[in-house]
Design an enzyme around this catalytic site. Structure first.
Site, PDB file in Angstrom:
ATOM      1  N   ASP A  84     -26.383 -18.667 -26.976  1.00 10.29           N
ATOM      2  CA  ASP A  84     -27.261 -17.714 -27.668  1.00 10.29           C
ATOM      3  C   ASP A  84     -27.275 -16.377 -26.937  1.00 10.29           C
ATOM      4  O   ASP A  84     -27.392 -16.331 -25.707  1.00 10.29           O
ATOM      5  CB  ASP A  84     -28.690 -18.301 -27.660  1.00 10.29           C
ATOM      6  CG  ASP A  84     -29.487 -17.934 -28.887  1.00 10.29           C
ATOM      7  OD1 ASP A  84     -28.969 -17.200 -29.740  1.00 10.29           O
ATOM      8  OD2 ASP A  84     -30.639 -18.412 -28.988  1.00 10.29           O
ATOM      9  N   LYS A 114     -24.103 -16.984 -30.580  1.00 10.32           N
ATOM     10  CA  LYS A 114     -25.015 -16.856 -31.723  1.00 10.32           C
ATOM     11  C   LYS A 114     -25.802 -15.576 -31.536  1.00 10.32           C
ATOM     12  O   LYS A 114     -26.278 -15.291 -30.430  1.00 10.32           O
ATOM     13  CB  LYS A 114     -25.976 -18.046 -31.809  1.00 10.32           C
ATOM     14  CG  LYS A 114     -27.006 -17.880 -32.939  1.00 10.32           C
ATOM     15  CD  LYS A 114     -27.787 -19.134 -33.204  1.00 10.32           C
ATOM     16  CE  LYS A 114     -28.990 -19.317 -32.334  1.00 10.32           C
ATOM     17  NZ  LYS A 114     -29.979 -18.212 -32.394  1.00 10.32           N
ATOM     18  N   GLU A 116     -28.753 -12.773 -33.490  1.00 12.54           N
ATOM     19  CA  GLU A 116     -29.749 -12.609 -34.542  1.00 12.54           C
ATOM     20  C   GLU A 116     -29.512 -11.304 -35.311  1.00 12.54           C
ATOM     21  O   GLU A 116     -29.198 -10.280 -34.704  1.00 12.54           O
ATOM     22  CB  GLU A 116     -31.158 -12.601 -33.929  1.00 12.54           C
ATOM     23  CG  GLU A 116     -31.501 -13.905 -33.240  1.00 12.54           C
ATOM     24  CD  GLU A 116     -32.933 -13.954 -32.701  1.00 12.54           C
ATOM     25  OE1 GLU A 116     -33.708 -12.993 -32.907  1.00 12.54           O
ATOM     26  OE2 GLU A 116     -33.268 -14.972 -32.072  1.00 12.54           O
ATOM     27  N   GLU A 183     -33.698 -19.413 -40.484  1.00 16.30           N
ATOM     28  CA  GLU A 183     -34.939 -19.874 -39.843  1.00 16.30           C
ATOM     29  C   GLU A 183     -36.150 -19.465 -40.675  1.00 16.30           C
ATOM     30  O   GLU A 183     -36.287 -18.299 -41.073  1.00 16.30           O
ATOM     31  CB  GLU A 183     -35.053 -19.286 -38.420  1.00 16.30           C
ATOM     32  CG  GLU A 183     -36.343 -19.712 -37.727  1.00 16.30           C
ATOM     33  CD  GLU A 183     -36.335 -19.596 -36.209  1.00 16.30           C
ATOM     34  OE1 GLU A 183     -35.282 -19.254 -35.622  1.00 16.30           O
ATOM     35  OE2 GLU A 183     -37.394 -19.859 -35.614  1.00 16.30           O
TER      36      GLU A 183
HETATM   37  O1  KIV Z   1     -33.045 -20.299 -29.388  1.00 16.05           O
HETATM   38  C1  KIV Z   1     -33.046 -21.243 -30.182  1.00 16.05           C
HETATM   39  O2  KIV Z   1     -33.269 -22.400 -29.808  1.00 16.05           O
HETATM   40  C2  KIV Z   1     -32.773 -20.948 -31.593  1.00 16.05           C
HETATM   41  C3  KIV Z   1     -33.102 -22.002 -32.589  1.00 16.05           C
HETATM   42  C4  KIV Z   1     -34.560 -22.044 -32.781  1.00 16.05           C
HETATM   43  C5  KIV Z   1     -32.341 -21.806 -33.848  1.00 16.05           C
HETATM   44  O3  KIV Z   1     -32.338 -19.884 -31.897  1.00 16.05           O
END
Ligand code: KIV
Length: 280
Positions: A84, A114, A116, A183
């Site tokens: 992330d 990932k 946003e 989400e």
């Molecule tokens: O950081 C995370 O765990 C997320 C999920 C809630 C999709 O982005």
């Protein structure tokens, strides 16, 4: 067996196989999730809340994410590892974003990143994908912008916002994202978005119509009590078990009932007796 790839993930979607994703942040969570057969592990910036004890994901840095992604990739062999991108490391500045994404891949060992954002960040996604890095997009309630949303609120309930979410989903797909997290999106809208896309949608609070689901490890196992999101199902109450076990340990130590001989080590009696004699 080699790690899963984005082609395997697309094949799951094409065969209508539901895709399960679980967050993992350390060796314990990663090993358990992989052993359970969960194919995709998300090293999410939720670690800011469930591991670091903050009340949002904002304080999480890229170095934190690299550290945790390294652990998860080190102890797993099959799972696809999603790294992330934390607050302000994925922006409309494609040059900086690409450098940050490259660190998560190269130093962290992520299989993809990932990030946003929807339409506005699609040009950045395109640049990362062109550089050879797979991207999972994340739209709807994007927690790094929670201040902008005024709280963890369901997104896309009115026509204007529903249209924007559909446009966001199409834009990230067009930019080359291989999947998109939805989400806190109402079930009918998430289902419609899923029907309109050829890439998989991964829902969290977005209903059963998505191609897959993602949940937070600590939520589903009862390890996080600050609040229980409605979109979560508690599959176990491990937190309560830990609390009881630790209280029992504390009581046993207090009562001299731990350790027993079974937990202790002996030695030749003549040695200890000789030492005692010398001390007399
Ligand atoms: O950081 C995370 O765990 C997320 C999920 C809630 C999709 O982005």
């Amino acid at each position: 067996m080699a790690r899963l790839t984005i082609l395997d993930i697309q094949a799951m979607k094409d065969k209508n196989e539901k895709i399960s994703v679980m967050t993992a942040y350390d060796a314990v969570s990663a090993r358990f999730a992989e052993a359970a057969g969960i194919p995709l592990l998300l090293v999410g910036d939720t670690l800011g809340m469930v591991i670091q004890g903050h009340n949002s994901t904002i304080p999480v840095t890229l170095d934190h994410m690299i550290y945790h992604t390294q652990i998860v990739s080190r102890v797993t062999t099959k799972s696809f590892i999603i790294g992330d991108m934390p607050f302000m490391t994925a922006t409309t500045d494609a040059h900086d974003t690409l450098k940050n994404a490259a660190r998560l891949m190269q130093e962290g060992g992520a299989s993809c990143v990932k990030l946003e954002g929807g339409e506005f960040i699609a040009p950045t996604i395109a640049k990362i994908v062109q550089a050879g890095i797979p991207v999972m997009a994340h739209i709807g309630l994007t927690p790094q912008s929670v201040g902008q949303f005024g709280g963890f609120k369901v997104q896309g309930r009115d026509l204007g916002r529903a249209k924007q979410l559909l446009a966001d989903a199409k834009a990230v797909q067009e930019a080359g994202a291989f999947a998109v997290v939805l989400e806190l999106v109402p079930t009918p809208l998430a289902t419609l978005i899923t029907e309109q896309l050829h890439i998989p949608t991964i829902g969290i609070g977005a209903g059963v119509g998505c191609s897959g689901q993602v949940q937070v490890f600590h939520d589903v196992l009862g390890l996080f009590d600050a609040f229980i999101p409605r979109h979560t199902k508690r599959y176990a109450e491990i937190g309560k078990m830990i609390q009881e076990a630790l209280a029992q340990y504390h009581a046993d130590v207090g009562a001299g009932q731990f350790p027993t001989d079974a937990n202790s080590f002996g030695m030749d009696e003549t040695v200890i007796n000789q030492l005692r004699d010398e001390l007399r």
